[in-house]
Design an enzyme around this catalytic site. Structure first.
Site, mmCIF file in Angstrom:
data_model
loop_
_atom_site.group_PDB
_atom_site.id
_atom_site.type_symbol
_atom_site.label_atom_id
_atom_site.label_comp_id
_atom_site.label_asym_id
_atom_site.label_seq_id
_atom_site.Cartn_x
_atom_site.Cartn_y
_atom_site.Cartn_z
ATOM 1 N N GLU A 6 0.821 -1.206 0.000
ATOM 2 C CA GLU A 6 0.000 0.000 0.000
ATOM 3 C C GLU A 6 0.860 1.264 0.000
ATOM 4 O O GLU A 6 0.598 2.214 0.734
ATOM 5 C CB GLU A 6 -0.975 -0.012 1.186
ATOM 6 N N ASP A 41 -8.437 -8.864 4.150
ATOM 7 C CA ASP A 41 -8.153 -7.739 5.030
ATOM 8 C C ASP A 41 -9.153 -7.629 6.163
ATOM 9 O O ASP A 41 -10.025 -6.760 6.136
ATOM 10 C CB ASP A 41 -8.160 -6.442 4.201
ATOM 11 N N GLU A 46 -12.321 -1.956 12.324
ATOM 12 C CA GLU A 46 -12.362 -1.287 11.022
ATOM 13 C C GLU A 46 -13.540 -1.755 10.166
ATOM 14 O O GLU A 46 -14.284 -0.940 9.620
ATOM 15 C CB GLU A 46 -11.045 -1.523 10.286
HETATM 16 C C1 GCU Z 1 -6.042 -2.092 5.942
HETATM 17 C C2 GCU Z 1 -6.350 -0.729 6.493
HETATM 18 C C3 GCU Z 1 -5.180 0.193 6.394
HETATM 19 C C4 GCU Z 1 -3.944 -0.470 6.999
HETATM 20 C C5 GCU Z 1 -3.718 -1.818 6.362
HETATM 21 C C6 GCU Z 1 -2.595 -2.600 6.992
HETATM 22 O O1 GCU Z 1 -5.888 -2.024 4.550
HETATM 23 O O2 GCU Z 1 -7.454 -0.201 5.824
HETATM 24 O O3 GCU Z 1 -5.495 1.373 7.066
HETATM 25 O O4 GCU Z 1 -2.835 0.326 6.852
HETATM 26 O O5 GCU Z 1 -4.874 -2.600 6.491
HETATM 27 O O6 GCU Z 1 -2.891 -3.573 7.700
HETATM 28 O O7 GCU Z 1 -1.432 -2.302 6.794
#
Ligand code: GCU
Length: 676
Positions: free
Chosen positions: A270, A349, A377
């Site tokens: 990400e 996730d 979340e």
């Molecule tokens: C999810 C979450 C993110 C977080 C990511 C992670 O995608 O929405 O906010 O950073 O998990 O576990 O790294």
């Protein structure tokens, strides 16, 4: 009922919970820094409740002693003879665990005589990761995916001056056996990257707040820190200057915090930097940091959450669920001894329902930790009362090689026979070494710690399951209720069980059906948006059309993901006839008219579960209203407000899901309920 005078809720350690111990004569003996904590805890309790801390063990009702002859620093034995409750602990940490074991038992600890019972944690590392930032992000707030206010650690870009709240938190964590805390967000921004350097004095103070409660601190670090913090031209793990930079950074941290735990790393995920930029793999990356920490006994928790977040929805050959296995399974055996691969429990996730990640069965020569999400979340964001004990229990007890074989908890604990060289084969007996259980914390600077006061039960249950994953979660919930509401009348206990026991299932009932996941509003992830992620780059699709819904992950006709599982699951999930209903749409694309094992069609299942789930939120809210005189006013008001929002949101989910399914399938509700 009127409120207690404190600003911050005492959670599961209100003064009255310590009354049974505090009313006794207690003797505490042994060496080690945590013995002082035990003594101080007992002194405060006996002062409050009329007992005494006594020097003479012969004059005591409760004797707590460190006995180094006992195996395991975390372990203790507790017995009762001739009206005296006697505890021996292998080390000072064990003594703290033992004290709180006696607290949880309450008066029962001083009942009939009994033989010694031994207690020891199953999981060696029981860790909470805070996704806290030092500064406040305009959209994400201060705590990423935090639903309980700002950070208890940081304010104004620095570690807070007043850490009394952290000390209270550390006491709560120590009382339930948590022994590790990650201090900052896995997405490491510019300010937080400098916790290693400019803000190290703050880390020293945080470590000092946690230390008396047996909790070691860890930092999330950025793989690019040698460049962004150190000014080097590269972060290449094979570059000697980069290696020297990390060695030096680790040495400085350990000089300041000798019991520092190590690093948590999100790399090539990400948008976070990682070894791929240099054509290196994740073993190269993890081992770089491991070698910097090794001289000091530190550990790298390297996250396996690596996938392509720029996917093209038109491309049906890419399956995000496959990503962690495809990246990491080939690296088994290449990680240094002080690397723990931290694997999210499911392949996607933190959804309400996912199959267990096949990575956990695929790396017998790697230390693995399983990552859960206590922060809600995708499970109602601490506005919905969703107690996740049953979800975690089911995951941790899941037999990766079928019933009777090793479980997820066994792999994380490194338990099992054999050398592991046989691979993730049929028997699943390979002995991994210990990793642990990790979860993302749900705590912030909210007066109730967790936003929704009932979400404290999640924090409590997580910790207790990490200690003993075979524990019955409802028994743990009952323990939490008894400690948190020690003087409450019987209806409080019954009502809380009524609201929470099945709340995970209730939430699943009114949200995304049958394991398909997501269907949440993009970005913040709260509330329904069935097609919200359907044409995005995130790889989280359900593929609904007029004929059906679900993701074909079979080997026969789909993405082949089922092939990542060992037997029997690779066959069980492959076949629509044997795939469990609750995961059907995770593994298969089926017609709306497909009849489930439960006997109803997919469409009818959506109607029935959504109506039932939404209705249950209404009866829960009504049951809570009746407790107005039984619990403190502020807590009652906060829960009332949250339950009302849950009712509103659940009905919104119900109406959108039912309407979506009816419009796509044309199948009417057999029970003729209103569909918009
Ligand atoms: C999810 C979450 C993110 C977080 C990511 C992670 O995608 O929405 O906010 O950073 O998990 O576990 O790294």
């Amino acid at each position: 009922m009127t409120n207690s005078p404190t600003d911050v809720h005492p959670a599961w350690l209100p003064p009255a919970a310590l009354r049974p111990v505090g009313a006794r004569r207690v003797h505490v003996a042994g060496d080690g820094p945590l013995v002082a904590t035990v003594r101080a805890e007992v002194a405060a309790a006996t002062t409050a409740h009329g007992g005494a801390l006594v020097d003479d063990p012969a004059a005591a009702d409760l004797v707590l002693t460190v006995d180094p002859a006992l195996d395991g620093a975390d372990a203790f034995v507790v017995g009762r003879r001739d009206g005296v409750t006697t505890v021996r602990a292998g080390g000072d940490a064990g003594l703290l665990h033992a004290l709180h074991h006696v607290v949880r038992q309450g008066e029962a600890a001083f009942g009939a005589d009994h033989e010694d019972e031994r207690h020891a944690p199953v999981e060696p590392v029981r860790m909470l990761d805070h996704w806290d930032n030092m500064t406040v992000h305009p959209v994400m707030g201060q705590v990423e995916r935090g639903y309980a206010g700002g950070s208890i650690f940081y304010a104004d870009g620095k570690v807070r001056h007043d850490l009394s709240r952290v000390e209270a938190y550390a006491r709560l964590l120590g009382s339930v056996g948590i022994n590790a805390v990650g201090l900052n967000n896995v997405n490491v921004h510019a300010t937080e990257a400098r916790l290693l350097t400019d803000h190290l004095d703050g880390v020293v103070r945080l470590a000092a707040a946690f230390r008396p409660h047996g909790v070691r601190v860890y930092l999330s670090v950025s793989f690019a820190a040698p460049m962004t913090v150190g000014g080097l031209p590269s972060s290449d793990p094979l570059d000697p200057d980069v290696q020297a930079w990390w060695a030096d950074a680790a040495a400085r941290v350990y000089a300041a915090v000798p019991d520092f735990g190590g690093f948590v790393v999100k790399a090539d995920s990400e948008g976070q930097p990682g070894p791929f930029a240099y054509g290196r793999d994740h073993a190269d990356g993890a081992n770089l940091l491991a070698r910097a920490l090794a001289p000091f006994g530190g550990t790298v928790f390297w996250r396996a959450f690596v996938y392509d977040h720029h996917q093209d929805w038109r491309d049906r050959s890419t399956d995000r669920a496959r990503a962690a296995y495809d990246h990491f399974a080939p690296l088994d055996g290449r990680f240094d001894d002080n690397v723990v691969l931290q694997v999210k429990y499911g392949p996607m996730d933190f959804q309400t329902r996912e199959p267990v990640s096949p990575v956990i069965a695929a790396m017998p020569r790697t230390r693995l930790a399983v990552e859960l999400q206590v922060t809600q979340e995708y499970t109602g964001q601490q506005r919905h009362a969703v107690w996740l004990g049953p979800q975690w229990s089911q995951i941790l007890r899941f037999g990766l090689w079928g019933d009777g074989g090793r479980t997820v908890a066994d792999v994380a604990a490194g338990a099992g026979a054999g050398t592991g060289a046989e691979g993730a084969g049929a028997a699943g007996t390979g002995a991994a070494r210990t990793g642990g259980i990790v979860a993302v914390s749900n705590v912030g600077d909210d007066p109730f710690w967790t936003g929704h006061p009932l979400a404290q039960a999640n924090l409590y249950t997580f910790a207790r399951l990490a200690w003993d994953p075979s524990a019955d979660p409802v028994t743990l919930l009952d323990e939490w209720i008894g400690l948190t509401f020690p003087d409450a009348a019987a209806p409080v206990r019954d009502t809380l069980h009524g609201i929470l026991d099945d709340s995970w299932r209730t939430y699943e009932d009114y949200t995304a059906p049958l394991g398909v996941g997501f269907m949440v509003r993009p970005g913040h992830h709260y509330g329904p948006d069935v097609d919200g992620y359907e044409y995005t780059p995130w790889g989280t699709y359900h593929f609904a059309d007029r004929d059906g819904i679900g993701v074909d992950r079979t080997r026969a006709t789909g993405t082949g993901y089922t092939g990542q599982y060992p037997a029997p699951w690779r066959e069980v999930y492959e076949d629509v006839a044997t795939c469990p209903d609750e995961l059907l749409l995770f593994f298969h694309h089926v017609p709306w008219s497909h009849v489930l094992h439960s006997g109803v069609s997919v469409a009818q299942h959506v109607y029935d579960t959504h109506w039932a789930g939404a209705e249950r939120t209404g009866s829960n809210a009504a049951a809570w209203t009746a407790l107005a005189d039984e619990v403190p006013d502020d807590l009652h008001a906060r829960v009332t407000e949250r339950l009302a929002e849950q009712v509103r949101s659940a009905h919104e989910w119900r109406d959108q899901l039912c309407t979506y399914v009816f419009r796509h399938s044309g199948i009417p509700d057999a029970r003729g309920r209103r569909i918009y």
